[in-house]
Enzyme design. Structure first.
Site, mmCIF file in Angstrom:
data_model
loop_
_atom_site.group_PDB
_atom_site.id
_atom_site.type_symbol
_atom_site.label_atom_id
_atom_site.label_comp_id
_atom_site.label_asym_id
_atom_site.label_seq_id
_atom_site.Cartn_x
_atom_site.Cartn_y
_atom_site.Cartn_z
ATOM 1 N N CYS A 242 5.477 -20.452 0.405
ATOM 2 C CA CYS A 242 5.943 -21.699 -0.204
ATOM 3 C C CYS A 242 7.473 -21.669 -0.190
ATOM 4 O O CYS A 242 8.058 -21.043 0.690
ATOM 5 C CB CYS A 242 5.353 -21.915 -1.598
ATOM 6 N N ARG B 238 3.271 -21.285 -6.160
ATOM 7 C CA ARG B 238 2.067 -21.504 -5.362
ATOM 8 C C ARG B 238 1.629 -20.308 -4.526
ATOM 9 O O ARG B 238 0.461 -19.899 -4.579
ATOM 10 C CB ARG B 238 2.262 -22.718 -4.441
ATOM 11 N N ASP C 231 4.408 -28.964 -5.161
ATOM 12 C CA ASP C 231 5.124 -27.927 -5.894
ATOM 13 C C ASP C 231 5.135 -28.243 -7.390
ATOM 14 O O ASP C 231 5.675 -29.264 -7.802
ATOM 15 C CB ASP C 231 6.560 -27.841 -5.372
#
Length: 144
Positions: A8, A14, A113
């Site tokens: 990410c 994440r 996100d």
């Protein structure tokens, strides 16, 4: 296929969740996580830690790391959270072409996100990550 990289941006929200889930489902594989613009050395976001714990995962030992050419070369599969991450990674490391996919590739979705957002955003991200992992695990098992 023995080495998988999850990716990410900051490597604190994440990708640590994806790494932990994949590692639990594929214990015979090595699963790493990194960030395109990692907050190097930072632990996982406290809300990611809470969400992980709620699902039986412990990511408290996680420390963010920057993606490197070595990680990309060692990984047979690289799973990113958003299509833009794929483009960025392929531009930065052309050697990765052909082995980078979004975690939501099969069901055609990106994972937003949740950084600096409320817990609900982390729960939503986790649900999407869990779906992506559920989609990928049978394919990865078939490939060895």
């Amino acid at each position: 296929m023995q080495h998988i990289l999850t990716l990410c941006i900051g490597n604190i929200c994440r990708s640590p969740l994806a790494q932990a889930l994949l590692a639990r489902e594929l214990p015979q594989h090595t699963v790493w996580s990194a960030g395109l613009d990692a907050l190097v050395g930072m632990g996982a976001d406290p809300l990611s830690i809470q969400v992980a714990a709620a699902h039986g995962l412990d990511i408290t030992a996680h420390r963010a790391q920057q993606v490197t050419r070595w990680l990309c070369q060692q990984s047979e599969l690289i799973l990113v959270m958003e299509q833009t991450h794929k483009s960025q990674l392929e531009q930065q490391f052309p050697v990765v072409r052909g082995k980078v996919f979004t975690l939501g590739h099969m069901s055609q979705f990106d994972i937003a996100d949740p950084y600096r957002q409320p817990r609900e955003a982390f729960d939503t991200a986790y649900a999407a990550i869990a779906q992506g992992v559920a989609d990928w695990v049978p394919r990865i098992r078939k490939l060895g």
